[in-house]
Design an enzyme around this catalytic site. Structure first.
Site, short mmCIF file in Angstrom:
data_model
loop_
_atom_site.label_atom_id
_atom_site.label_comp_id
_atom_site.label_asym_id
_atom_site.label_seq_id
_atom_site.Cartn_x
_atom_site.Cartn_y
_atom_site.Cartn_z
CG ASP A 343 -1.70 1.55 1.13
OD1 ASP A 343 -2.77 1.17 0.46
OD2 ASP A 343 -1.74 1.71 2.12
CD GLU A 379 -1.84 2.18 -3.44
OE1 GLU A 379 -3.54 2.72 -3.70
OE2 GLU A 379 -1.77 2.57 -2.32
#
Length: 701
Positions: A343, A379
Site C-alpha cells: 500500500d 501501489e
C-alpha cells in the site's frame, strides 16, 4: 519467577519448546519492563535484565504459549524533541505474533490529557483498555505445503476481503462466516477455483485498529489500512476466539487454498501505523521509541505525513527496515503466503524527501533470498509531493497500473484519448515498463479495486454517494471516470439496464484480453454494488459484504468463460512484448491494428483523438518466449474488435493474408454464448452492436 538474560535476537516473544525468549528494541529507553498478564487483568512486571545493541531481552523458562504480555518503557517525555516515553502506558510488542482483544477508546490510551493539550503527559494507566500480546504456538502441520510459484503471465488476481467475501454466504456455516475458516470452506474455495482465478489478494490482515472517530459514529475500519501488528493475523477474522488461535486458522486457510491451486497475496501497510499524528493514541511505537520509528518534521512534535493517515514510518533507520523485512520473511516462511501488495509503496522509498529508486528499502528487497522470490506488487503512489511513480519502480517489481485503469474507463465512457494510449495499455504498457527491462506482466491491470466504485456502480453512477460514511459526502474521489448510462443509480428502464450489463461485459473483456496481469475486484463478476459509495472503508455491513442471494448469473458465467479463454490461449498472456514486425518475411505481423474498413492503421492514426472503433490482430504463431522448460509456444490467432461508439456498425475483416476464415468466440453485445459455428470469411463484415467487443478466432480449416 525465574528470569534469565536470554538473547537479543530474534525480536519478539519466541517459544522454543521449553520457555520463551523476549526481546524489544528501543534506543531511547532507560529501562524496559516485561509485563505478564493474567485473564483477570492482573499484571506482573519484570525488569528486562540485559540490553544488547539497544535490544532489551530476557528468557523465562516457565512461560509458554497462551501467555498474555505487554511492555512498559521508561524513558524521556520530551515531545519537543520527539520523545514520548511513559511507563504508565502498556505497549504492544511490535513483533507479537498474536493479539487478544481490541483497543477500547478511552482518554487513558492517549499520551496527553485532553483538557491540557498534547504536550502534557497523561499518567493514567491504559492497561484496562489495551489488547494483549499473546505468546503463540509456532508448530503447525503443513503436510508438505509450499508456495505455488505460479508464473506471473499465468496469474489472474482476485482482490477480496476475508470478512466481506463470506459474511452473507448462505451455504457457509454461520459460525465461520467472515473468517479465515470461512474463506477456507469448500464452498468458498470451489467458487474461486471454478471462477478460474489463480491468486487471492487479501485486503489487510495484519492486526489493525478501528479509528476512534469511526467507533464514535457506530462505524468500523472495514478495509483495515490501520495496522498496529505487522506479524499478527487480525484476530477478529478468526472463528476460534482462543488466544493466538488466529495464527493456526490463518495457516489452515493458506494450506487449503494452496491445495486448490490458489496463491495468497497480502495487502500490506508498512507506510504508516494506526497511532496517527501527535493527537493520536500511544499503543506501540510511540511509547517505545517515537523519534526512531517515525518520520518527524523539523518541529519534532509533529509527524511527516506522506500517507494522509497522520504519520509515516521512518525508512531511514535500520531497525525500522529490519522490522519490515522480518515481517515479510515471517509471512513467507512461517505463514506460507505467496506475495505482497504494498500500500502507498512510494512512501517506503522516501529516505530524505523524494521517492528514491535506489533507497535502502529497494536494496534490501533485491538482495533478500526469500522476499526477492515472491510476488511483489507496488501501489506506485502516495499523497506526498512527487508520489505518483507509475512505471518507475525497479525491475523486480510489478505495479498497479493506474494509467491502464484511467484509459480503459475513458475509452468505454466515450472520453477523448489517442489510439496510441489505448493500444499501449491493451498490450502491456511497454512505454512504462520496457525501458527498465520489465515484461508485460509488470503491469497489474485493473479497472476497479476496493478503493472506488465497484464495476456495477461505475456504470450506474456519475457521482459518489457516501453519506453513510458520516462525512457529509466530502470523502472519496470526485473524478471517477464513471458514466451512469442515463440514470443515476437504480432504475427499471430495460434499455439502461441492458446497456449497463453490456458495459460491464466490455470492461471485463478488455481487462481479461489485455496483456499484463489482470486483477478483478472481488464481486465485480456477480454485479456487486455499494449503492454508489466510492469510499466504503468504514462500511463493515451489507454495503460492502457480497450479496450472494442476488448475484448476476449471466455476468458470472461470462466472466468464467473469459478467464477460461485467457487461460487456454497463450497469445492473450504473452511473456514478451509485441514488436509490430513482419514475421518470416511475410506481410503478417505479430500484431496489427485495423480501422473499421479493414485497412491497417496508418502512422498518423496513432495520435488521433476520440477513437471509438478499432480492431487488433494477435498472431498466435509468433510467440517469441517459449516456456522455460517446454517446447516453443504456438497458439491460434485472434482478431478483437472494439466499438465504443453509441451506434452499431459493421466492421470489415482483414484480407486473406491475415486469415481465410474467422469464427466468433465472444460477443459482449449478446447475453450468453455466441454461435461459434457461424464463420466469417476474410474481407467479410461483422456486425458490432453499439458499445461492444467481439472476439474472433481464426478457423483451423
Amino acid at each position: 519467577m525465574k528470569i534469565f538474560p536470554g538473547t537479543p535476537y530474534p525480536l519478539g516473544a519466541v517459544y522454543d519448546g521449553y520457555g520463551t525468549n523476549f526481546s524489544l528494541f528501543s534506543e531511547i529507553a532507560e529501562q524496559v519492563e516485561l509485563c505478564l498478564l493474567d485473564e483477570d487483568g492482573g499484571e506482573t512486571c519484570l525488569a528486562m535484565p540485559e540490553v544488547t545493541g539497544y535490544c532489551w531481552h530476557a528468557y523465562l523458562p516457565t512461560v509458554g504459549p497462551g501467555q498474555r504480555y505487554g511492555y512498559r518503557v521508561h524513558g524521556p517525555w520530551d515531545p519537543a524533541n520527539g520523545h514520548r516515553c511513559n511507563p504508565a502506558k502498556l505497549l504492544i510488542d511490535p513483533y507479537t505474533k498474536a493479539l487478544e482483544g481490541q483497543v477500547r477508546w478511552d482518554e487513558a490510551v492517549f499520551p496527553y490529557r485532553f483538557a491540557e493539550g498534547p504536550d502534557v503527559r497523561n499518567d493514567t494507566d491504559n492497561a484496562p483498555f489495551m489488547p494483549r500480546c499473546v505468546v503463540h504456538q509456532p508448530h503447525f502441520d503443513w503436510n508438505g505445503d509450499r508456495r505455488l510459484q505460479i508464473p506471473w503471465h499465468e496469474t489472474i488476481i482476485y482482490e477480496t476481503h476475508v470478512k466481506g467475501f463470506t459474511a452473507r454466504h448462505p451455504d457457509i456455516p454461520a459460525e465461520i462466516r467472515g473468517t479465515y475458516a470461512g474463506l477456507a470452506h469448500h464452498v468458498a474455495v470451489d467458487y474461486l477455483k471454478h471462477l478460474g482465478i489463480t491468486a487471492v489478494e487479501l485486503l489487510p490482515v495484519h492486526q489493525f485498529i478501528h479509528d476512534q472517530h469511526l467507533v464514535a459514529k457506530g462505524l468500523r475500519n472495514y478495509w483495515g489500512y490501520n495496522s498496529i501488528g505487522y506479524f499478527a493475523p487480525h484476530n477478529e477474522y478468526a472463528s476460534d476466539k482462543r488466544p493466538a488461535a488466529a495464527v493456526a486458522e490463518f495457516k489452515q486457510m493458506v494450506k487449503t487454498l494452496h491445495e486448490a491451486g490458489i496463491e495468497v497475496i497480502l495487502d500490506v501497510v508498512y507506510n504508516h501505523t494506526g497511532e496517527g499524528n501527535h493527537l493520536g493514541p500511544t499503543l506501540c511505537f510511540k511509547g517505545i521509541d517515537n523519534a526512531y520509528y517515525y518520520r518527524l518534521t523539523e518541529d519534532a512534535r509533529y509527524y511527516m505525513d506522506y500517507t494522509g493517515c497522520g504519520n509515516s514510518l521512518n525508512m531511514r533507520h535500520p531497525h525500522v527496515l529490519q522490522l519490515l523485512m522480518d515481517s515479510l520473511r515471517y509471512w513467507v516462511l512461517e505463514m506460507h503466503v505467496d506475495g505482497f501488495r504494498f500500500d502507498l509503496a512510494s512512501t517506503l522509498a522516501r529516505e530524505l524527501h523524494d521517492v528514491d529508486r535506489l533507497s535502502a528499502f529497494f536494496d534490501l528487497i533485491q538482495q533478500d533470498p526469500v522476499i526477492s522470490q515472491v510476488k511483489l506488487i507496488a501501489e506506485p503512489w502516495d499523497v506526498g509531493e512527487g508520489g505518483y511513480q507509475v512505471g518507475k519502480f525497479p525491475p523486480l517489481w510489478t505495479e498497479w497500473n493506474g494509467k491502464y485503469r484511467d484509459c480503459v474507463r475513458d475509452f468505454w465512457r466515450g472520453h477523448e484519448q489517442t489510439l496510441g494510449e489505448f493500444a499501449s495499455r491493451f498490450t502491456g504498457s511497454s512505454d512504462l515498463y520496457e525501458t527498465t527491462s520489465r515484461l508485460p506482466y509488470a503491469s497489474i491491470n485493473f479497472i476497479t479495486a476496493h478503493d472506488g466504485f465497484t464495476m456495477r456502480d461505475l456504470v450506474s453512477y456519475n457521482e459518489k454517494h457516501n453519506l453513510a460514511n458520516g462525512e457529509e459526502g466530502r470523502d472519496g474521489e470526485d473524478h471517477n471516470r464513471s458514466w451512469n448510462c442515463g440514470a443515476e443509480g437504480p432504475t427499471d428502464d430495460p434499455g439502461i439496464l441492458a446497456l449497463r450489463g453490456r458495459q460491464q461485459r466490455n470492461l471485463l473483456a478488455t481487462l481479461l484480453l489485455s496483456q499484463g496481469v489482470p486483477m478483478i475486484s472481488g464481486g465485480d463478476e456477480i454485479g456487486r454494488t455499494q449503492q454508489g459509495n466510492n469510499n466504503a472503508y468504514c462500511q463493515d455491513n451489507e454495503i460492502s459484504w457480497y450479496d450472494w442471494d442476488n448475484i448476476d448469473e449471466p455476468l458470472l458465467l461470462f466472466c468464467r468463460q473469459l478467464i477460461h479463454l485467457r487461460a487456454e490461449h497463450p497469445v492473450l498472456r504473452r511473456r514478451g512484448w509485441f514488436l509490430g514486425k513482419r514475421i518470416h518475411g511475410s506481410e503478417v505481423k505479430d500484431i496489427a491494428w485495423f480501422s473499421s474498413d479493414g485497412t491497417q492503421m496508418a502512422e498518423e492514426d496513432w495520435g488521433t483523438g476520440l477513437v471509438s472503433t478499432l480492431g487488433v490482430f494477435l498472431n498466435g504463431e509468433t510467440i517469441p518466449n517459449p516456456h522455460p522448460r517446454r517446447d516453443p509456444v504456438t497458439d491460434d490467432s485472434f482478431v478483437i474488435l472494439f466499438n465504443a461508439h453509441h451506434e452499431s456498425l459493421v466492421f470489415t475483416l482483414p484480407d486473406a493474408a491475415w486469415g481465410a476464415c474467422w469464427s466468433v468466440v465472444m460477443d459482449t453485445g449478446k447475453v450468453g454464448l455466441p454461435n461459434t459455428d457461424r464463420r466469417h470469411p476474410s474481407g467479410g463484415v461483422v456486425e458490432l452492436a453499439a458499445r461492444s467487443v467481439v472476439v474472433l478466432q481464426r478457423c483451423n480449416t
